[in-house]
Design a protein around this motif. Structure first.
Motif, PDB file in Angstrom:
ATOM      1  N   PRO A  99       5.350 -11.429  -2.218  1.00 30.01           N
ATOM      2  CA  PRO A  99       4.924 -10.889  -3.395  1.00 30.01           C
ATOM      3  C   PRO A  99       4.363  -9.190  -3.128  1.00 30.01           C
ATOM      4  O   PRO A  99       3.563  -9.197  -1.879  1.00 30.01           O
ATOM      5  N   VAL A 100       4.599  -8.319  -3.987  1.00 31.08           N
ATOM      6  CA  VAL A 100       3.903  -7.141  -3.763  1.00 31.08           C
ATOM      7  C   VAL A 100       3.200  -6.696  -4.766  1.00 31.08           C
ATOM      8  O   VAL A 100       4.018  -6.748  -6.175  1.00 31.08           O
ATOM      9  N   THR A 101       1.935  -6.284  -4.979  1.00 30.60           N
ATOM     10  CA  THR A 101       1.250  -5.925  -6.002  1.00 30.60           C
ATOM     11  C   THR A 101       1.148  -4.627  -6.274  1.00 30.60           C
ATOM     12  O   THR A 101       1.013  -3.510  -5.350  1.00 30.60           O
ATOM     13  N   LEU A 102       1.479  -3.925  -7.454  1.00 26.58           N
ATOM     14  CA  LEU A 102       1.484  -2.512  -7.614  1.00 26.58           C
ATOM     15  C   LEU A 102       0.543  -2.105  -8.815  1.00 26.58           C
ATOM     16  O   LEU A 102       0.531  -2.931  -9.648  1.00 26.58           O
ATOM     17  N   PRO A 103       0.079  -0.765  -8.860  1.00 25.86           N
ATOM     18  CA  PRO A 103      -0.817  -0.614  -9.796  1.00 25.86           C
ATOM     19  C   PRO A 103       0.046  -0.025 -11.038  1.00 25.86           C
ATOM     20  O   PRO A 103       0.095   1.243 -11.264  1.00 25.86           O
ATOM     21  N   LEU A 104       0.504  -0.813 -11.724  1.00 30.59           N
ATOM     22  CA  LEU A 104       1.286  -0.432 -13.146  1.00 30.59           C
ATOM     23  C   LEU A 104       0.403  -0.361 -14.285  1.00 30.59           C
ATOM     24  O   LEU A 104       0.731   0.075 -15.223  1.00 30.59           O
ATOM     25  N   GLY A 105      -0.851  -0.376 -14.189  1.00 30.10           N
ATOM     26  CA  GLY A 105      -1.948  -0.033 -14.974  1.00 30.10           C
ATOM     27  C   GLY A 105      -2.079   1.345 -14.770  1.00 30.10           C
ATOM     28  O   GLY A 105      -1.204   2.195 -14.705  1.00 30.10           O
ATOM     29  N   GLU A 106      -3.532   1.601 -14.760  1.00 27.83           N
ATOM     30  CA  GLU A 106      -4.111   2.900 -14.394  1.00 27.83           C
ATOM     31  C   GLU A 106      -2.927   3.725 -15.230  1.00 27.83           C
ATOM     32  O   GLU A 106      -3.006   3.968 -16.479  1.00 27.83           O
ATOM     33  N   ALA A 107      -2.565   4.768 -14.488  1.00 23.67           N
ATOM     34  CA  ALA A 107      -1.821   6.140 -15.408  1.00 23.67           C
ATOM     35  C   ALA A 107      -0.258   5.815 -14.988  1.00 23.67           C
ATOM     36  O   ALA A 107       0.342   6.608 -15.553  1.00 23.67           O
ATOM     37  N   PHE A 108       0.217   4.653 -14.781  1.00 18.40           N
ATOM     38  CA  PHE A 108       1.847   4.461 -14.827  1.00 18.40           C
ATOM     39  C   PHE A 108       2.555   4.914 -15.790  1.00 18.40           C
ATOM     40  O   PHE A 108       3.287   5.608 -16.268  1.00 18.40           O
ATOM     41  N   ALA A 157       0.942  -1.148  -0.023  1.00 22.96           N
ATOM     42  CA  ALA A 157      -0.042   0.165  -0.064  1.00 22.96           C
ATOM     43  C   ALA A 157       0.846   1.360   0.047  1.00 22.96           C
ATOM     44  O   ALA A 157       0.427   2.245  -0.631  1.00 22.96           O
ATOM     45  N   GLY A 158       1.849   1.284   0.668  1.00 21.37           N
ATOM     46  CA  GLY A 158       2.900   2.438   0.845  1.00 21.37           C
ATOM     47  C   GLY A 158       3.185   2.544  -0.723  1.00 21.37           C
ATOM     48  O   GLY A 158       3.693   3.736  -1.043  1.00 21.37           O
ATOM     49  N   ALA A 159       4.117   1.376  -1.231  1.00 23.83           N
ATOM     50  CA  ALA A 159       4.362   1.537  -2.798  1.00 23.83           C
ATOM     51  C   ALA A 159       3.625   2.134  -3.626  1.00 23.83           C
ATOM     52  O   ALA A 159       3.682   2.942  -4.561  1.00 23.83           O
ATOM     53  N   ALA A 160       2.234   1.927  -3.515  1.00 24.27           N
ATOM     54  CA  ALA A 160       1.430   2.358  -4.383  1.00 24.27           C
ATOM     55  C   ALA A 160       0.975   3.919  -4.063  1.00 24.27           C
ATOM     56  O   ALA A 160       0.903   4.663  -5.023  1.00 24.27           O
ATOM     57  N   ALA A 161       1.150   4.299  -2.728  1.00 27.27           N
ATOM     58  CA  ALA A 161       1.082   5.757  -2.532  1.00 27.27           C
ATOM     59  C   ALA A 161       2.104   6.241  -3.087  1.00 27.27           C
ATOM     60  O   ALA A 161       2.077   7.589  -3.490  1.00 27.27           O
ATOM     61  N   ALA A 162       3.281   5.765  -3.016  1.00 24.42           N
ATOM     62  CA  ALA A 162       4.416   6.634  -3.855  1.00 24.42           C
ATOM     63  C   ALA A 162       4.225   6.546  -4.936  1.00 24.42           C
ATOM     64  O   ALA A 162       4.656   7.806  -5.457  1.00 24.42           O
ATOM     65  N   LEU A 163       3.640   5.611  -5.722  1.00 22.01           N
ATOM     66  CA  LEU A 163       3.647   5.960  -7.320  1.00 22.01           C
ATOM     67  C   LEU A 163       2.467   7.143  -7.520  1.00 22.01           C
ATOM     68  O   LEU A 163       2.452   8.038  -8.418  1.00 22.01           O
ATOM     69  N   ALA A 164       1.547   7.159  -6.655  1.00 20.63           N
ATOM     70  CA  ALA A 164       0.421   8.116  -6.768  1.00 20.63           C
ATOM     71  C   ALA A 164       0.912   9.630  -6.420  1.00 20.63           C
ATOM     72  O   ALA A 164       0.590  10.411  -6.898  1.00 20.63           O
ATOM     73  N   LEU A 165       2.162   9.805  -5.456  1.00 20.14           N
ATOM     74  CA  LEU A 165       2.646  10.983  -4.860  1.00 20.14           C
ATOM     75  C   LEU A 165       3.419  11.496  -6.304  1.00 20.14           C
ATOM     76  O   LEU A 165       3.937  12.569  -6.257  1.00 20.14           O
ATOM     77  N   ALA A 166       3.718  10.613  -7.050  1.00 17.20           N
ATOM     78  CA  ALA A 166       4.857  11.022  -8.034  1.00 17.20           C
ATOM     79  C   ALA A 166       3.968  11.890  -8.937  1.00 17.20           C
ATOM     80  O   ALA A 166       3.196  11.552  -9.508  1.00 17.20           O
ATOM     81  N   GLY A 167       4.851  12.869  -9.480  1.00 16.95           N
ATOM     82  CA  GLY A 167       4.408  13.741 -10.696  1.00 16.95           C
ATOM     83  C   GLY A 167       4.658  12.950 -12.204  1.00 16.95           C
ATOM     84  O   GLY A 167       5.422  11.705 -12.127  1.00 16.95           O
ATOM     85  N   ASP A 168       4.298  13.599 -13.059  1.00 18.19           N
ATOM     86  CA  ASP A 168       4.574  13.076 -14.654  1.00 18.19           C
ATOM     87  C   ASP A 168       6.354  13.125 -14.654  1.00 18.19           C
ATOM     88  O   ASP A 168       6.777  14.066 -14.435  1.00 18.19           O
ATOM     89  N   GLU A 169       6.701  11.986 -15.215  1.00 15.74           N
ATOM     90  CA  GLU A 169       8.040  11.440 -15.519  1.00 15.74           C
ATOM     91  C   GLU A 169       9.047  11.688 -14.214  1.00 15.74           C
ATOM     92  O   GLU A 169      10.240  11.883 -14.267  1.00 15.74           O
ATOM     93  N   ALA A 170       8.242  11.224 -13.190  1.00 16.95           N
ATOM     94  CA  ALA A 170       9.069  11.364 -11.731  1.00 16.95           C
ATOM     95  C   ALA A 170       9.969   9.867 -11.621  1.00 16.95           C
ATOM     96  O   ALA A 170       9.403   8.958 -12.235  1.00 16.95           O
ATOM     97  N   LEU A 171      10.820   9.839 -10.720  1.00 17.82           N
ATOM     98  CA  LEU A 171      11.450   8.774 -10.311  1.00 17.82           C
ATOM     99  C   LEU A 171      10.775   8.431  -8.787  1.00 17.82           C
ATOM    100  O   LEU A 171      10.653   9.393  -8.071  1.00 17.82           O
ATOM    101  N   VAL A 172      10.468   7.134  -8.890  1.00 20.96           N
ATOM    102  CA  VAL A 172      10.179   6.569  -7.427  1.00 20.96           C
ATOM    103  C   VAL A 172      11.109   5.570  -7.024  1.00 20.96           C
ATOM    104  O   VAL A 172      11.564   4.475  -7.756  1.00 20.96           O
ATOM    105  N   VAL A 173      11.946   5.650  -5.898  1.00 19.45           N
ATOM    106  CA  VAL A 173      12.949   4.871  -5.527  1.00 19.45           C
ATOM    107  C   VAL A 173      12.292   3.968  -4.503  1.00 19.45           C
ATOM    108  O   VAL A 173      11.862   4.317  -3.484  1.00 19.45           O
ATOM    109  N   GLU A 174      12.404   2.510  -4.753  1.00 17.08           N
ATOM    110  CA  GLU A 174      11.848   1.532  -3.713  1.00 17.08           C
ATOM    111  C   GLU A 174      12.972   1.187  -2.736  1.00 17.08           C
ATOM    112  O   GLU A 174      13.906   0.525  -3.245  1.00 17.08           O
TER     113      GLU A 174
END
Length: 149
Positions: free
Chosen positions: A60-69, A35-52
């Motif tokens: 296993p970790v499920t991430l929302p890589l569909g949507e607007a990713f 959930a925190g990783a998904a929140a990190a993706l949501a906080l990122a602006g266009d063309e941003a970098l998310v460091v895990e």
């Protein structure tokens, strides 16, 4: 929150962020949760970098890589620290990296990250449950372990 304040940083839980918080150039995620990783993706602006920076072990970790990713052209990068990228290795020798690390360790601003006092190596079996469980009242994130001479 107290550690962030001691470092001069702002802190907020993901569900308490202001509406305009989701336009960051770089987001570092370290909660260890999907959930925190998904929140990190949501906080990122266009063309941003998310460091895990979390370690998920064998979970296993499920991430929302569909949507607007893809449309937002986000970059997701691991913070793995065991080796440097090939193009940086000639300039960042082991000696140079160790020197920078030791210099950072001497910075008193980072003292808030280390629990006061020393923990004797022989006391680890008894102390480990508190160390791993973030004992109530613990002020630091790290413990200094002293080994016998």
């Amino acid at each position: 929150a107290a550690t962030a304040a001691a470092l001069g940083l702002d802190f907020a839980l993901a569900d308490a962020l202001p509406p305009n918080a989701g336009d960051r150039d770089v987001v570092i995620h370290a909660s260890g949760s999907g959930a925190g990783a998904a929140a990190a993706l949501a906080l990122a602006g266009d063309e941003a970098l998310v460091v895990e920076a979390s370690w998920h072990g064998d979970r296993p970790v499920t991430l929302p890589l569909g949507e607007a990713f893809h449309a937002r052209r986000l970059t997701l990068r691991s913070s793995q620290v065991g080796a440097l990228p090939v193009e940086k290795r000639p300039r960042w020798t082991f000696a140079r990296r160790l020197g920078v690390a030791l210099k950072l360790c001497a910075d008193p601003a980072l003292d808030c990250l280390v629990e006061p006092g020393d923990l004797a190596f022989g006391d680890l079996p008894e102390a480990l449950p508190n160390v791993l469980g973030a004992a109530a009242g613990a002020s630091g994130l790290c413990y200094r372990v002293v080994y016998p001479a």
